[in-house]
Design a protein around this motif. Structure first.
Motif, PDB file in Angstrom:
ATOM      1  N   GLU A 189      42.113  39.071  38.463  1.00  7.52           N
ATOM      2  CA  GLU A 189      41.684  38.853  40.093  1.00  7.52           C
ATOM      3  C   GLU A 189      42.935  38.810  40.894  1.00  7.52           C
ATOM      4  O   GLU A 189      43.957  38.316  40.649  1.00  7.52           O
ATOM      5  CB  GLU A 189      40.634  37.741  40.590  1.00  7.52           C
ATOM      6  N   VAL A 190      42.874  39.376  42.246  1.00  7.07           N
ATOM      7  CA  VAL A 190      44.167  39.569  43.019  1.00  7.07           C
ATOM      8  C   VAL A 190      44.625  38.487  43.466  1.00  7.07           C
ATOM      9  O   VAL A 190      45.628  38.004  43.224  1.00  7.07           O
ATOM     10  CB  VAL A 190      43.836  40.796  43.979  1.00  7.07           C
ATOM     11  N   VAL A 191      43.739  37.739  44.407  1.00  3.80           N
ATOM     12  CA  VAL A 191      44.233  36.526  44.937  1.00  3.80           C
ATOM     13  C   VAL A 191      44.545  35.394  44.185  1.00  3.80           C
ATOM     14  O   VAL A 191      45.790  34.794  44.355  1.00  3.80           O
ATOM     15  CB  VAL A 191      43.362  36.084  45.950  1.00  3.80           C
ATOM     16  N   PRO A 192      43.822  35.141  43.202  1.00  3.87           N
ATOM     17  CA  PRO A 192      44.226  34.154  41.998  1.00  3.87           C
ATOM     18  C   PRO A 192      45.744  34.420  41.365  1.00  3.87           C
ATOM     19  O   PRO A 192      46.445  33.459  41.339  1.00  3.87           O
ATOM     20  CB  PRO A 192      43.128  34.041  41.218  1.00  3.87           C
ATOM     21  N   GLU A 225      31.232  43.978  37.705  1.00  3.74           N
ATOM     22  CA  GLU A 225      30.592  44.087  39.159  1.00  3.74           C
ATOM     23  C   GLU A 225      30.831  44.917  40.061  1.00  3.74           C
ATOM     24  O   GLU A 225      32.335  45.338  39.884  1.00  3.74           O
ATOM     25  CB  GLU A 225      30.753  42.581  39.875  1.00  3.74           C
ATOM     26  N   PRO A 226      29.988  45.436  41.013  1.00  2.25           N
ATOM     27  CA  PRO A 226      30.640  46.822  41.792  1.00  2.25           C
ATOM     28  C   PRO A 226      31.871  46.242  42.567  1.00  2.25           C
ATOM     29  O   PRO A 226      31.761  45.277  43.550  1.00  2.25           O
ATOM     30  CB  PRO A 226      29.219  47.045  42.518  1.00  2.25           C
ATOM     31  N   LEU A 227      32.462  47.090  42.573  1.00  2.39           N
ATOM     32  CA  LEU A 227      34.047  47.006  43.572  1.00  2.39           C
ATOM     33  C   LEU A 227      34.646  45.667  43.473  1.00  2.39           C
ATOM     34  O   LEU A 227      35.003  45.271  44.273  1.00  2.39           O
ATOM     35  CB  LEU A 227      33.587  47.347  44.764  1.00  2.39           C
ATOM     36  N   LYS A 228      34.609  44.963  42.208  1.00  5.57           N
ATOM     37  CA  LYS A 228      35.269  43.863  42.294  1.00  5.57           C
ATOM     38  C   LYS A 228      36.804  44.264  41.837  1.00  5.57           C
ATOM     39  O   LYS A 228      37.079  44.540  40.798  1.00  5.57           O
ATOM     40  CB  LYS A 228      34.706  42.827  41.229  1.00  5.57           C
ATOM     41  N   LEU A 229      37.767  43.892  42.659  1.00  8.78           N
ATOM     42  CA  LEU A 229      38.982  44.305  42.577  1.00  8.78           C
ATOM     43  C   LEU A 229      39.790  43.559  41.632  1.00  8.78           C
ATOM     44  O   LEU A 229      39.621  42.254  41.589  1.00  8.78           O
ATOM     45  CB  LEU A 229      39.735  44.225  43.834  1.00  8.78           C
ATOM     46  N   ARG A 230      40.540  44.046  40.587  1.00  3.04           N
ATOM     47  CA  ARG A 230      41.346  43.374  39.776  1.00  3.04           C
ATOM     48  C   ARG A 230      42.437  44.223  39.499  1.00  3.04           C
ATOM     49  O   ARG A 230      42.779  45.510  39.345  1.00  3.04           O
ATOM     50  CB  ARG A 230      40.679  43.189  38.177  1.00  3.04           C
ATOM     51  N   PHE A 231      43.584  43.487  39.327  1.00  5.15           N
ATOM     52  CA  PHE A 231      44.809  43.887  38.521  1.00  5.15           C
ATOM     53  C   PHE A 231      44.690  44.491  37.151  1.00  5.15           C
ATOM     54  O   PHE A 231      44.184  43.634  36.295  1.00  5.15           O
ATOM     55  CB  PHE A 231      45.875  42.811  38.663  1.00  5.15           C
TER      56      PHE A 231
END
Length: 335
Positions: free
Chosen positions: A125-128, A329-335
């Motif tokens: 995940e982006v923010v973590p 999940e729909p549109l869960k942004l990930r690196f």
């Protein structure tokens, strides 16, 4: 304190504690109460000696630590809670907040002059990921990231915040990109007689909902979010790695083995653990370094849960890995 002096101090403290505990234990548990069974007394004395030796050893280690580099590991998918991520791999990672906490603890530790960030992660995940990167950047001292098996996506984002990145010859490095996805089940819903009724305020509030087709405006809106994250990723990597942004974009989110990544300037050096520690010694201007791993404390429930998940995955991976598709999940942004 030199290594020899520390050994002498530690040995003296442990022997003194053992001697005092033995004398006190013998008097209190064997000699004084003559009616007690001597065997029980001896066992209690031995137990008291063992406790005293351990306590003295820990006290000396805390007072005179024998390490000068702190190691913090980022393993598995990167997420806020350390969950296994969207794919059915069963692999859990360390919660990002726990990793940040260990880096901050190392920064506050007077003995830790350098930081080694060991990376074996496919991203997450982006923010973590950014939280961990910022913590590494804020460490007061040389920071070296070390890729073992995999340093991809969010892992590379973290590495870009360290002074240097080292990898093995066969490490997998790169994947500088961002992905967001959605499941489109609108055709299936039509066949099942399921319809979608919209109750929303704001044109794009339900953009990406799986039960309806996206129009061109919604698709452009969502792609714009991905592009913004990607631009930020490229900018941060170029800044942290002292690379040209065009060279970062030219990777096209591909992964490279360590040797190819080194040729492209994505890593600073190649080598095994001993080479990494030698480089840390150079950065700290010392003949050698001693590394201490900083790990979060896990509750008994967490350890049992991890073991149960590993067993369950081992039993089901052979079949489930072949038939289960992408469940993001729909549109869960990930690196």
């Amino acid at each position: 304190m030199s290594e020899r002096s520390r050994t002498v101090v530690t040995g003296g403290a442990v022997l003194s504690a053992a001697a005092v505990a033995a004398v006190v234990g013998w008097v209190l548990l064997v000699e004084f109460p003559a009616d007690l069974a001597e065997l029980v007394g001896v066992l209690l004395v031995i137990g008291l000696v063992v406790v005293a030796v351990r306590f003295a050893g820990r006290a000396v280690s805390a007072r005179y630590p024998d390490y000068d580099v702190a190691e913090v590991a980022v393993t598995g998918p990167i997420s806020r809670d350390g969950g296994p991520g969207p794919l059915p791999t069963g692999t859990r990672g360390t919660p990002a907040d726990d990793i940040v906490e260990q880096i901050e603890r190392a920064d506050e530790d007077d003995a830790a002059d350098g930081l080694l960030v060991k990376l074996n992660t496919p991203g997450g995940e982006v923010v973590p990921s950014d939280d961990i990167r910022r913590a590494a950047m804020n460490f007061d001292g040389p920071t070296l990231a070390y890729a073992t098996d995999t340093c991809a996506s969010g892992g590379y984002w973290i590495a870009s915040g360290c002074d240097e990145l080292w990898a093995r010859d066969a490490s997998i490095v790169g994947s500088i990109g961002v992905i967001g996805s959605r499941v489109n089940v609108s055709d299936l819903a039509d066949r099942l007689g399921i319809s979608y009724e919209r109750f929303a305020a704001g044109q794009y509030k339900d953009a990406g909902v799986a039960l309806k087709e996206m129009d061109d405006d919604e698709r452009a809106y969502l792609q714009g979010i991905i592009d913004d994250f990607y631009d930020n990723f490229v900018e941060r990597v170029a800044e942290g790695r002292d690379m040209d942004e065009a060279a970062v974009r030219d990777t096209e989110a591909r992964v490279f083995v360590g040797t190819d990544a080194h040729e492209r300037g994505l890593v600073d050096g190649l080598g095994a653990r001993d080479a990494v520690e030698e480089r840390l010694a150079d950065l700290l201007e010392r003949d050698e370094v001693s590394v201490e791993e900083f790990t979060p404390q896990q509750s008994l429930a967490a350890r049992l849960r991890g073991g149960a998940e590993s067993v369950a995955y081992a039993l089901g991976a052979g079949v489930a890995g072949r038939v289960v598709g992408d469940t993001e999940e729909p549109l869960k942004l990930r690196f």
